[in-house]
Motif scaffolding. Structure first.
Motif, PDB file in Angstrom:
ATOM      1  N   GLU A  53       0.830  -1.213   0.000  1.00 54.24           N
ATOM      2  CA  GLU A  53       0.000   0.000   0.000  1.00 54.24           C
ATOM      3  C   GLU A  53       0.861   1.258   0.000  1.00 54.24           C
ATOM      4  N   LEU A  54       1.936   1.244   0.782  1.00 56.83           N
ATOM      5  CA  LEU A  54       2.823   2.418   0.831  1.00 56.83           C
ATOM      6  C   LEU A  54       3.491   2.668  -0.515  1.00 56.83           C
ATOM      7  N   LEU A  55       3.972   1.589  -1.150  1.00 61.54           N
ATOM      8  CA  LEU A  55       4.609   1.744  -2.453  1.00 61.54           C
ATOM      9  C   LEU A  55       3.606   2.274  -3.476  1.00 61.54           C
ATOM     10  N   ALA A  56       2.392   1.739  -3.445  1.00 60.47           N
ATOM     11  CA  ALA A  56       1.364   2.221  -4.380  1.00 60.47           C
ATOM     12  C   ALA A  56       1.040   3.694  -4.120  1.00 60.47           C
ATOM     13  N   GLU A  57       1.065   4.087  -2.856  1.00 56.57           N
ATOM     14  CA  GLU A  57       0.714   5.465  -2.496  1.00 56.57           C
ATOM     15  C   GLU A  57       1.718   6.467  -3.068  1.00 56.57           C
ATOM     16  N   VAL A  58       2.985   6.042  -3.225  1.00 62.61           N
ATOM     17  CA  VAL A  58       4.002   6.933  -3.789  1.00 62.61           C
ATOM     18  C   VAL A  58       4.318   6.570  -5.249  1.00 62.61           C
ATOM     19  N   ASP A  59       3.386   5.843  -5.887  1.00 64.83           N
ATOM     20  CA  ASP A  59       3.472   5.530  -7.321  1.00 64.83           C
ATOM     21  C   ASP A  59       4.685   4.666  -7.660  1.00 64.83           C
ATOM     22  N   LEU A  60       4.973   3.662  -6.817  1.00 59.60           N
ATOM     23  CA  LEU A  60       6.029   2.701  -7.101  1.00 59.60           C
ATOM     24  C   LEU A  60       5.419   1.311  -7.232  1.00 59.60           C
ATOM     25  N   GLU A  61       5.966   0.520  -8.151  1.00 61.41           N
ATOM     26  CA  GLU A  61       5.482  -0.845  -8.336  1.00 61.41           C
ATOM     27  C   GLU A  61       5.875  -1.709  -7.139  1.00 61.41           C
ATOM     28  N   SER A  62       5.014  -2.658  -6.805  1.00 67.98           N
ATOM     29  CA  SER A  62       5.264  -3.500  -5.635  1.00 67.98           C
ATOM     30  C   SER A  62       6.533  -4.330  -5.786  1.00 67.98           C
ATOM     31  N   GLY A  63       6.901  -4.668  -7.035  1.00 66.61           N
ATOM     32  CA  GLY A  63       8.096  -5.470  -7.266  1.00 66.61           C
ATOM     33  C   GLY A  63       9.379  -4.778  -6.847  1.00 66.61           C
ATOM     34  N   LEU A  68      10.920  18.098   5.101  1.00 67.32           N
ATOM     35  CA  LEU A  68      11.642  17.659   3.909  1.00 67.32           C
ATOM     36  C   LEU A  68      12.821  18.590   3.670  1.00 67.32           C
ATOM     37  N   ASP A  69      14.031  18.024   3.742  1.00 65.66           N
ATOM     38  CA  ASP A  69      15.254  18.812   3.605  1.00 65.66           C
ATOM     39  C   ASP A  69      15.824  18.636   2.197  1.00 65.66           C
ATOM     40  N   GLU A  70      15.632  19.637   1.333  1.00 65.68           N
ATOM     41  CA  GLU A  70      16.116  19.607  -0.055  1.00 65.68           C
ATOM     42  C   GLU A  70      15.709  18.300  -0.749  1.00 65.68           C
ATOM     43  N   PRO A  71      14.416  17.958  -0.764  1.00 66.66           N
ATOM     44  CA  PRO A  71      14.033  16.628  -1.246  1.00 66.66           C
ATOM     45  C   PRO A  71      14.111  16.444  -2.759  1.00 66.66           C
ATOM     46  N   VAL A  72      14.219  17.532  -3.534  1.00 69.44           N
ATOM     47  CA  VAL A  72      14.225  17.376  -4.992  1.00 69.44           C
ATOM     48  C   VAL A  72      15.423  18.052  -5.655  1.00 69.44           C
ATOM     49  N   SER A  73      16.407  18.495  -4.854  1.00 67.75           N
ATOM     50  CA  SER A  73      17.490  19.307  -5.413  1.00 67.75           C
ATOM     51  C   SER A  73      18.370  18.539  -6.392  1.00 67.75           C
ATOM     52  N   ALA A  74      18.461  17.205  -6.242  1.00 69.73           N
ATOM     53  CA  ALA A  74      19.363  16.431  -7.102  1.00 69.73           C
ATOM     54  C   ALA A  74      18.633  15.745  -8.258  1.00 69.73           C
ATOM     55  N   LEU A  75      17.347  16.065  -8.462  1.00 64.28           N
ATOM     56  CA  LEU A  75      16.544  15.346  -9.445  1.00 64.28           C
ATOM     57  C   LEU A  75      16.431  16.124 -10.751  1.00 64.28           C
ATOM     58  N   ASP A  76      16.274  15.376 -11.844  1.00 65.21           N
ATOM     59  CA  ASP A  76      16.030  15.987 -13.147  1.00 65.21           C
ATOM     60  C   ASP A  76      14.671  16.686 -13.150  1.00 65.21           C
ATOM     61  N   PRO A  77      14.450  17.632 -14.085  1.00 64.51           N
ATOM     62  CA  PRO A  77      13.219  18.432 -14.053  1.00 64.51           C
ATOM     63  C   PRO A  77      11.931  17.624 -14.050  1.00 64.51           C
ATOM     64  N   SER A  78      11.793  16.659 -14.954  1.00 61.01           N
ATOM     65  CA  SER A  78      10.526  15.925 -15.018  1.00 61.01           C
ATOM     66  C   SER A  78      10.340  15.042 -13.793  1.00 61.01           C
ATOM     67  N   VAL A  79      11.438  14.439 -13.285  1.00 60.72           N
ATOM     68  CA  VAL A  79      11.351  13.617 -12.070  1.00 60.72           C
ATOM     69  C   VAL A  79      11.010  14.501 -10.874  1.00 60.72           C
ATOM     70  N   GLN A  89       4.461  16.887  -7.354  1.00 59.09           N
ATOM     71  CA  GLN A  89       3.023  16.607  -7.476  1.00 59.09           C
ATOM     72  C   GLN A  89       2.600  15.504  -6.507  1.00 59.09           C
ATOM     73  N   LEU A  90       3.490  14.517  -6.294  1.00 54.79           N
ATOM     74  CA  LEU A  90       3.212  13.466  -5.314  1.00 54.79           C
ATOM     75  C   LEU A  90       3.044  14.060  -3.925  1.00 54.79           C
ATOM     76  N   LEU A  91       3.940  14.948  -3.529  1.00 58.99           N
ATOM     77  CA  LEU A  91       3.862  15.558  -2.200  1.00 58.99           C
ATOM     78  C   LEU A  91       2.571  16.353  -2.028  1.00 58.99           C
TER      79      LEU A  91
END
Length: 505
Positions: free
Chosen positions: A380-390, A422-433, A439-441
């Motif tokens: 359920e947690l993985l689904a909530e953050v849009d990650l596959e269960s695998g 959240l301490d700099e949670p997206v600073s190292a990510l590419d623009p689309s990621v 949007q998830l947050l």
């Protein structure tokens, strides 16, 4: 065209393979003296591999070939490392992303910058080298160069280290400067200074190749731009043409991910304070980190904390979650509230030996979830953050940066918190990621009625997610208020400087 000088760098149909798999396929571009050409794209696009092929620095196992690969009029195809060493630094030099890694931790800054002067044929005597090092540091706007030459890299801030690295790259006066993500980890004002410096270097006659995923930086610095995706150039042209009228869907997608609309305040949010900080101060070894900070965080809202490195924003966040304790003042929570921290580096937040699923089960156990319910709750947690269960079976290192950050958010949610810090949670990510994580947050906040404290040096991101904002400088809150009030009508000179450097206004 016949009267024009030939390009300083000429790359035609560059191909890089690992075994039989192409990772760069058919890349072509030229760079003339005094010109800056940017290469943009997301992680895995092949832009850094392309840049490193220009210096003979591709990883072992890589096969590199091209129809033309000329540096300063010299055909460098098929060169081995001894030949590359003769021109690396002298004809073409690299400025990498992480100056702390690139600079020798055991050498003083002056020695590091002097090394290219001693290695290449036009070696100078000691006194002249010393003068040249000082001149190089002044050229990159290094404050107190006489003192800096005696310091080690760890004694400098990120911005000063990056300037020292640029000075070292310029020492032997190369015709081409390759800058690979040189401003990614820097604050807005420092980034603006470095970009201005690179533009000045290009205007003085150096050919500059600028590798980045930051379109705002490209717009500020470059003359032309190549957009790479999966090893290929999908669009190229003058910066104004590509950024204002992108033709390829991928380019449009990347640019759209960098445009954030200001957050519309939630009128239904409860304005009652869940956190009140009163005159909070913290010092380390007698050096103030946070001084007399007072603010409140209303329930269901997001508070942004912005400022440069060393401004105290991370220390303030750590006091909020109880990792650090205030020397003076008080941090007071409404009774019963649960708080979780999401780190900047999710790879460091997980045990690398454990699968993601095991880390989530551990967090659920700490939150009191019965053993029999944990496998279901992990899914359920993985689904909530849009990650596959695998993905639960994978270790953190086997996930992409965006997947790791979402897994870190899932781990924080396992404790069913009321507040996320959240301490700099997206600073190292590419623009689309980055856009997908933001949007998830926002979705999680709506669904869980979360209160969030969002620490960042990216003012555009803060404007997109926060309701209120604190601006910190040298440990003090110099301005605070609603996003609209602070961003549209800043009162403090430092706030105005930050906004101007970030290009938000």
């Amino acid at each position: 065209m016949s009267g024009m000088a030939p390009p300083v760098l000429d790359v035609q149909n560059l191909r890089i393979r690992f075994a039989a798999a192409p990772v760069v396929d058919g890349v072509s571009f030229t760079v003339s003296a005094g010109e800056c050409v940017a290469i943009v794209g997301e992680s895995g696009a092949g832009k850094s591999l392309t840049a490193r092929a220009l210096l003979g620095l591709t990883p072992s196992g890589a096969s590199v070939d091209a129809d033309r690969l000329d540096v300063g009029g010299v055909d460098v195809r098929g060169w081995k490392d001894p030949a590359w060493r003769r021109i690396r630094g002298a004809q073409i030099a690299l400025v990498s992303q992480d100056a702390l890694v690139a600079l020798d931790p055991l050498q003083r800054i002056g020695t590091e910058i002097a090394e290219p002067l001693r290695l290449h044929p036009a070696a100078l005597d000691g006194a002249v080298i010393g003068d040249r090092v000082q001149a190089l540091l002044r050229r990159v706007w290094m404050p107190e160069p006489e003192r800096r030459v005696r310091q080690y890299p760890h004694e400098l801030s990120g911005g000063l280290r990056q300037r020292a690295l640029i000075a070292s790259a310029l020492a032997a006066m190369p015709a081409v400067l390759v800058a690979d993500e040189p401003t990614t980890a820097l604050d807005a004002t420092v980034q603006a200074h470095i970009l201005d410096l690179l533009r000045e270097i290009a205007d003085a006659g150096t050919a500059v190749v600028f590798v980045s995923h930051d379109f705002a930086a490209v717009r500020r610095l470059a003359d032309r731009v190549l957009v790479m995706r999966r090893g290929e150039v999908v669009e190229s042209g003058a910066v104004a043409d590509v950024l204002e009228s992108p033709q390829h869907p991928y380019t449009r997608e990347l640019i759209a991910a960098t445009i954030h609309e200001p957050r519309v305040p939630d009128a239904a949010a409860d304005a009652a304070a869940v956190l009140t900080a009163s005159a909070v101060s913290k010092a380390f070894a007698g050096v103030p980190a946070v001084v007399d900070a007072s603010f409140i965080v209303p329930r269901g809202r997001t508070l942004g904390i912005v400022g440069e490195s060393g401004s105290g924003k991370t220390t303030l966040a750590r006091m909020v979650v109880g990792v650090e304790h205030a020397d003076q003042g008080e941090v007071r929570w409404e009774p019963g509230h649960r708080v979780q921290l999401v780190h900047q580096n999710p790879l460091g937040a997980f045990d690398p030996r454990w699968s993601v699923g095991r880390s989530l089960r551990e967090a659920l156990a700490a939150g009191g979830v019965p053993r029999g319910e944990r496998p279901r709750r992990v899914e359920e947690l993985l689904a909530e953050v849009d990650l596959e269960s695998g993905l639960a079976a994978r270790r953190p290192a086997a996930l992409s940066g965006g997947q790791r950050q979402r897994a870190a958010i899932a781990r924080a949610l396992a404790a069913d918190p009321d507040v996320l810090v959240l301490d700099e949670p997206v600073s190292a990510l590419d623009p689309s990621v980055r856009e997908r994580v933001l949007q998830l947050l926002l979705r999680l906040q709506r669904e869980r009625r979360l209160t969030m404290i969002f620490v960042s040096h990216d003012l555009d991101v803060v404007r997109a997610v926060a309701d209120e904002v604190l601006v910190m400088q040298d440990g003090r809150i110099v301005e605070q208020g609603s996003i609209a009030d602070v961003f549209d009508a800043p009162q403090h000179s430092f706030t105005r400087e930050l906004l101007a450097a970030s290009g938000v206004r």
